[in-house]
Every structure is written in structure tokens, then in C-alpha cells.
Design a protein around this motif. Structure first.
Motif, short mmCIF file in Angstrom:
data_model
loop_
_atom_site.label_atom_id
_atom_site.label_comp_id
_atom_site.label_asym_id
_atom_site.label_seq_id
_atom_site.Cartn_x
_atom_site.Cartn_y
_atom_site.Cartn_z
N VAL A 28 0.85 -1.18 0.00
CA VAL A 28 0.00 0.00 0.00
C VAL A 28 0.89 1.24 0.00
O VAL A 28 1.87 1.30 0.74
N ILE A 29 0.51 2.22 -0.83
CA ILE A 29 1.17 3.52 -0.81
C ILE A 29 0.23 4.49 -0.12
O ILE A 29 -0.96 4.55 -0.45
N VAL A 30 0.75 5.23 0.86
CA VAL A 30 -0.08 6.17 1.62
C VAL A 30 0.48 7.58 1.56
O VAL A 30 1.67 7.78 1.35
N ASN A 31 -0.41 8.54 1.77
CA ASN A 31 -0.03 9.92 2.03
C ASN A 31 -0.02 10.04 3.54
O ASN A 31 -1.07 9.98 4.17
N ARG A 96 -5.46 -3.14 6.46
CA ARG A 96 -6.29 -3.09 7.67
C ARG A 96 -5.72 -2.08 8.68
O ARG A 96 -6.46 -1.25 9.21
N ILE A 97 -4.43 -2.13 8.92
CA ILE A 97 -3.81 -1.23 9.89
C ILE A 97 -3.82 0.21 9.38
O ILE A 97 -4.19 1.14 10.10
N LEU A 98 -3.42 0.41 8.12
CA LEU A 98 -3.39 1.76 7.57
C LEU A 98 -4.80 2.34 7.44
O LEU A 98 -5.00 3.54 7.61
N GLY A 99 -5.78 1.48 7.15
CA GLY A 99 -7.18 1.94 7.06
C GLY A 99 -7.69 2.46 8.39
O GLY A 99 -8.47 3.42 8.44
N LYS A 109 -3.99 9.18 4.15
CA LYS A 109 -4.83 8.58 3.13
C LYS A 109 -4.11 7.48 2.37
O LYS A 109 -2.96 7.65 1.96
N MET A 110 -4.80 6.35 2.19
CA MET A 110 -4.26 5.28 1.33
C MET A 110 -4.50 5.71 -0.12
O MET A 110 -5.63 6.00 -0.50
N LEU A 125 -8.86 -0.91 -1.58
CA LEU A 125 -8.10 -0.80 -0.33
C LEU A 125 -9.03 -0.61 0.85
O LEU A 125 -8.83 -1.20 1.91
N SER A 126 -10.05 0.21 0.65
CA SER A 126 -11.02 0.44 1.72
C SER A 126 -11.75 -0.85 2.08
O SER A 126 -11.97 -1.16 3.25
N GLU A 127 -12.12 -1.64 1.07
CA GLU A 127 -12.78 -2.93 1.31
C GLU A 127 -11.84 -3.88 2.05
O GLU A 127 -12.25 -4.57 2.98
#
Length: 168
Positions: A28-31, A96-99, A109-110, A125-127
Motif C-alpha cells: 500500500v502507498i499512503v499519504n 487493515r492497519i493503515l485503514g 490517506k491510502m 483498499l477500503s474494502e
């Protein structure tokens, strides 16, 4: 123009990140903008305990690492502050953790991710972030298999009774 030493360090970072991405089943890439130091420390601890590698890295280096991996579709999200989380074994741990942190911190934000070399967007990703852990899923499946057996133990099998003889 950067020195040869700096260029060599960056080449090593790109090579290491590329290998990490290729050996991962999910990422996953996140801001990470807006996360406090205390929250970032908790986030990193949770990710580490789940076997997820998390790195804050420049967008250019991520873009170079993605080149040739089949995940070039993630290039479009590489703006602003970026961090990448990868997992070698658990498909949903990072999401799951980043969400969870995305729900708590509005600017966190993912952006994009991948599963088995397929690029996925924010919606997927949200799902994924809402899925229970692997252990919970396995327990659910096992309880479904166990339910018919448990139901059989509730049935009381008694000895058949013989009907009364009919007299004429």
C-alpha cells in the motif's frame, strides 16, 4: 548535480525497494501527511508486529523501483508525501492497519496498492481494510465446518421402540 556517492546510495535504495516489492504479496502507498509523531510511532509498531515493512521514501525513488515490476499503474498517485508498506505473507494486514489510521486522521490517506502484482485503487483498499484478520477468517471457516458435526451430537438417538402387537 549530486555526487557519485549520493547517486550510489539512491541506486541501492531503489534496488532494495524493487526487490522488496517483487517479494511481497501485497503493498500500500499512503499519504502520511498530518500524522503526529506519537501516532506514527504506534503505526510503525503495529505494522512491524504484523510483519509489514513501512518506509517513508521519495516519490521519484518509488517510481524508479516500480519500473519493470508490472505495477507502473501506481505512478499516478506519487504526489505529495508518500510512504510504502509491503507484506510478504499477509494480504490484508497493511490495508487493515493503515485503514484504521485513515479513519482516525483525515489527512492520512491510502492512495493505491497491489495484491499479487495487480494494482488496486482506493475503493478496493477500503474494502480490504475492513476484512478481519487471517486468524479470525480461519476461525470462522473452521466453525462453519464444525457446525454440522456439533448439530449431530445434539440429536439423541434412542433405541427404536417396537409397536404393540395387534390382536384380532
Amino acid at each position: 548535480m549530486p555526487s557519485e556517492k549520493v547517486l550510489e546510495v539512491k541506486k541501492q535504495q531503489v534496488a532494495a525497494l524493487k526487490e522488496r516489492i517483487q517479494n511481497s504479496c501485497a503493498g500500500v502507498i499512503v499519504n502520511y501527511e498530518g500524522i503526529s509523531v506519537a501516532d506514527d510511532t504506534k503505526l510503525r509498531k503495529e505494522l512491524r508486529e504484523a510483519g509489514v515493512e513501512y518506509t517513508v521514501i521519495k516519490n521519484t525513488l518509488i517510481r524508479l523501483a516500480l519500473d519493470g515490476t508490472g505495477l507502473e499503474g501506481m505512478d499516478s498517485v506519487l504526489e505529495g508525501t508518500s510512504a510504502i508498506a509491503t507484506s510478504k505473507e499477509d494480504y490484508v494486514a497493511a490495508a487493515r492497519i493503515l485503514g484504521k489510521y485513515e479513519e482516525q486522521i483525515k489527512t492520512f490517506k491510502m492512495k493505491s496498492g497491489f495484491i499479487d502484482k495487480d494494482v488496486i485503487g482506493e475503493e478496493k483498499l477500503s474494502e480490504l481494510s475492513k476484512l478481519p484478520s487471517r486468524e479470525v477468517l480461519l476461525a470462522t471457516v473452521l466453525s462453519a465446518f464444525n457446525a454440522p458435526i456439533a448439530a449431530l451430537s445434539l440429536i439423541h438417538i434412542s433405541e427404536p421402540t417396537r409397536p404393540e402387537p395387534i390382536s384380532y
